[in-house]
Design an enzyme around this catalytic site. Structure first.
Site, mmCIF file in Angstrom:
data_model
loop_
_atom_site.group_PDB
_atom_site.id
_atom_site.type_symbol
_atom_site.label_atom_id
_atom_site.label_comp_id
_atom_site.label_asym_id
_atom_site.label_seq_id
_atom_site.Cartn_x
_atom_site.Cartn_y
_atom_site.Cartn_z
ATOM 1 N N GLU A 174 2.103 -0.203 -4.814
ATOM 2 C CA GLU A 174 1.184 0.623 -5.256
ATOM 3 C C GLU A 174 1.791 2.025 -5.213
ATOM 4 O OE1 GLU A 174 -1.887 2.351 -2.559
ATOM 5 O OE2 GLU A 174 -3.240 2.954 -3.876
ATOM 6 N N HIS A 182 -10.198 -1.437 -5.532
ATOM 7 C CA HIS A 182 -11.289 -0.806 -4.508
ATOM 8 C C HIS A 182 -11.406 0.608 -4.464
ATOM 9 C CE1 HIS A 182 -7.312 -0.989 -2.713
ATOM 10 N NE2 HIS A 182 -7.854 -0.452 -1.871
ATOM 11 N N ASP A 218 0.901 -1.211 -0.039
ATOM 12 C CA ASP A 218 0.049 0.115 0.089
ATOM 13 C C ASP A 218 1.066 1.219 0.016
ATOM 14 O OD1 ASP A 218 -2.828 0.904 0.646
ATOM 15 O OD2 ASP A 218 -1.999 1.783 2.287
HETATM 16 O O1 TEU Z 1 -4.937 4.076 -1.653
HETATM 17 C C1 TEU Z 1 -3.757 5.194 -1.884
HETATM 18 C C2 TEU Z 1 -4.520 6.496 -2.223
HETATM 19 O O2 TEU Z 1 -3.882 7.331 -2.467
HETATM 20 C C3 TEU Z 1 -5.734 6.558 -2.729
HETATM 21 O O3 TEU Z 1 -6.486 6.743 -1.670
HETATM 22 C C4 TEU Z 1 -6.033 7.416 -3.837
HETATM 23 O O4 TEU Z 1 -5.601 8.246 -3.564
HETATM 24 C C5 TEU Z 1 -7.612 7.721 -3.750
HETATM 25 O O5 TEU Z 1 -8.248 6.781 -3.616
HETATM 26 C C6 TEU Z 1 -7.657 8.016 -5.638
HETATM 27 O O6 TEU Z 1 -8.829 7.704 -5.728
HETATM 28 C C7 TEU Z 1 -4.369 3.304 -0.613
HETATM 29 C C8 TEU Z 1 -5.319 2.275 -0.560
HETATM 30 O O7 TEU Z 1 -5.618 1.395 -1.622
HETATM 31 C C9 TEU Z 1 -6.568 2.744 -0.152
HETATM 32 O O8 TEU Z 1 -7.820 2.137 -0.082
HETATM 33 C C10 TEU Z 1 -6.420 3.596 1.297
HETATM 34 O O9 TEU Z 1 -7.406 4.216 1.584
HETATM 35 C C11 TEU Z 1 -5.066 4.285 1.318
HETATM 36 O O10 TEU Z 1 -4.047 3.939 0.614
HETATM 37 C C12 TEU Z 1 -4.647 4.592 2.831
HETATM 38 O O11 TEU Z 1 -4.077 3.279 3.069
#
Ligand code: TEU
Length: 539
Positions: A239, A312, A197
């Site tokens: 990610e 997601h 993540d």
């Molecule tokens: O997502 C990273 C993130 O930056 C996303 O939230 C993105 O910025 C945003 O959704 C754009 O649509 C990861 C995970 O996939 C996410 O579910 C978490 O909320 C986030 O990190 C924090 O852990």
């Protein structure tokens, strides 16, 4: 087999929304086990399991309070062990979501740091003395300042997401080694990798307002690799919203020194108006071609691509990229063909394989996602109309991907006998797994064919990439080449019929989303493509 993941297909499960085995209204691990045969039917090799660790669920599990425990919402560690074993018996590997840029504020480390500024865990996080104002103007991804004041110690702590998700201080060596030990503990339990993540944030230097791609990012990843999985043939995918071709070649270096691959998001951001996700603009197909070409050619033999259109956090791919109203089946199958014909490891997000669509809830009260709720509150306070704000949420809010999996036309789409934590998309009566399996021309059976094709054709794993008809304004067509083999992937990325000049002499149709060619005049070297028609051919 080394680099087994190059010919594998990964399926992402968002556990809360996949399958509820107890009637609690939330999906659970035993519910996943109940549905493993769905993944076997598809030909899935790996499950990416979004977090099931202990968590207060401030961000639906991406706020972990104990890396060594399972959230009772999802079940027990015994259930988790059973999932790993049962999936393995069915030939399916499990990769876990590794959330180590931050923990939950309920994690024992943070609780200890709060109670005692002298705690050894204090430096596991990022603190700054209160000088009467915020340490700087860095913002959280979910809106508002990235700093929250702890009254007790009169210090601010840093969080790039919610204030319930304090960022870990990766400069602290003890903390890093606690993470590596935890990774090895999970690997010993039999998982086969990690989705990491926001891993490109771990090198952050908040005082210099550096968040992505900090100077220590690659050294930390190399250290993690050596301390955890260097001698294991596992799948690691980072990610990386800040990835570009240059650092992606470092992240996915074929020497195995960092990760197997990364998720980059340049294609996703093509529809964000000037970088603002909440203001979507139409897709520019030419720009999409540029991104795909850059990444296919930029990582050929110098790295490795992940291939995805949804997850997601993103809107449903048929709604974001295709036409979920007039040509849902055709466009969903075209998008899958376009993606699965590329070089890289394909990721299927739960529900994508049956063409699940965005949801249009009428009231903000029906939404659950913290990012969406913050966006709604901020934009209404700024004076935007509720209609305008809800329209943005309908188009790109994260809950679009989090409505429950639609298994059948039974109540709640067969997801739960209880009250679902988030409402099921009302179109489950028509769009569901049961109906799809029975329909040979379904999106589901199209994915099944695509996934099987990759397993039996080295050209898909190893072949080079180049566009054909590069300038065409609605056709996205490319050629893969491997030794004396060629594969054509021809996609009408439009609701309009078109005729192209292309000779298919010597080619065999391998996959087709309409079943048979409309008009193919081999003498005149022309081919007519129907709305969203897509074809894969090999010589
Ligand atoms: O997502 C990273 C993130 O930056 C996303 O939230 C993105 O910025 C945003 O959704 C754009 O649509 C990861 C995970 O996939 C996410 O579910 C978490 O909320 C986030 O990190 C924090 O852990």
């Amino acid at each position: 087999m080394e680099n087994w993941w190059k010919s594998a297909c990964v399926y992402q499960i968002y556990p809360a929304s996949f399958n509820d085995s107890t009637g609690s209204g939330t999906g659970d691990i035993l519910g996943i086990i109940e549905k493993l045969d769905h993944l076997v039917y598809l030909g899935i090799d790996v499950i990416w399991l979004s977090p099931v660790y202990a968590s207060p669920m401030a961000d639906n599990g991406y706020d972990i309070s104990d890396y060594y425990a399972i959230n009772p919402l999802f079940g027990t560690m015994t259930d988790m062990d059973l999932l790993i074993d049962t999936a393995s018996e069915k030939g399916i590997k499990i990769i876990m979501d590794l959330v180590v840029n931050h923990t939950s504020d309920q994690h024992a480390w943070f609780q200890s740091a709060l109670k005692d500024p002298e705690s050894p865990y204090r430096d596991y996080y990022i603190w700054r003395e209160n000088q009467g104002e915020l340490p700087n103007d860095l913002e959280s991804c979910f809106g508002g300042p990235a700093w929250t004041l702890d009254q007790e110690s009169d210090n601010y702590y840093f969080h790039l997401f919610t204030k319930e998700q304090p960022d870990l201080n990766w400069n602290n060596e003890d903390m890093r080694h606690e993470i590596y030990n935890m990774m090895n503990w999970w690997l010993k339990k039999g998982i086969t990798g990690f989705r990491m993540d926001v891993i490109d944030l771990i090198g952050k230097i908040p005082d210099e307002k550096i968040t992505e791609n900090g100077p220590m990012l690659h050294p930390y990843l190399k250290e993690m690799n050596l301390a955890s999985y260097q001698d294991k043939d596992i799948l690691t995918v980072g990610e990386c919203w800040g990835a570009d071709i240059d650092n992606a070649q470092l992240f996915s270096n074929p020497d195995g020194s960092e990760l197997s691959m990364v998720f980059q998001f340049h294609h996703i951001k093509l529809r964000w108006d000037q970088g603002n996700k909440w203001n979507t603009i139409p897709l520019d197909l030419e720009a999409f071609k540029d991104v795909i070409e850059t990444w296919q050619q930029g990582l050929h033999n110098t790295g490795w691509n992940s291939l995805f259109l949804g997850n997601h956090d993103l809107p449903r791919s048929v709604s974001y990229w295709g036409d979920d109203t007039h040509y849902r089946k055709e466009s969903a199958k075209m998008l899958a063909t376009l993606l699965h014909g590329l070089q890289g490891t394909p990721f299927v997000y739960q529900g994508e394989e049956i063409g699940m669509t965005n949801v249009q809830f009428d009231s903000i009260d029906q939404y659950k996602d913290v990012e969406t709720m913050n966006f709604y509150t901020m934009r209404i306070e700024e004076g935007l109309s509720e209609e305008h704000v809800l329209d943005s949420i309908h188009k790109i809010g994260r809950d679009n991907a989090r409505t429950p999996m639609q298994w059948s036309d039974a109540v709640n789409g067969g997801f739960s006998d209880g009250h679902p934590w988030i409402q099921v998309n009302p179109n489950y009566t028509d769009i569901n797994v049961k109906a799809s399996i029975q329909d040979d021309g379904s999106i589901l059976n199209h994915y099944k064919k695509l996934i099987a094709l990759r397993k039996n054709n080295t050209i898909l794993t190893e072949g080079s990439f180049e566009f054909i008809l590069r300038e065409h304004t609605q056709v996205f067509a490319y050629q893969r080449t491997y030794l004396d083999k060629k594969l054509l992937c021809i996609n009408n990325f439009s609701p309009d019929e078109t005729t192209i000049n292309l000779s298919l002499n010597g080619y065999l149709v391998r996959i087709h989303n309409y079943g048979s060619l409309l008009y193919n005049d081999t003498h005149a070297n022309t081919l007519t493509l129907r709305p969203y028609e897509s074809i894969i051919l090999t010589n």
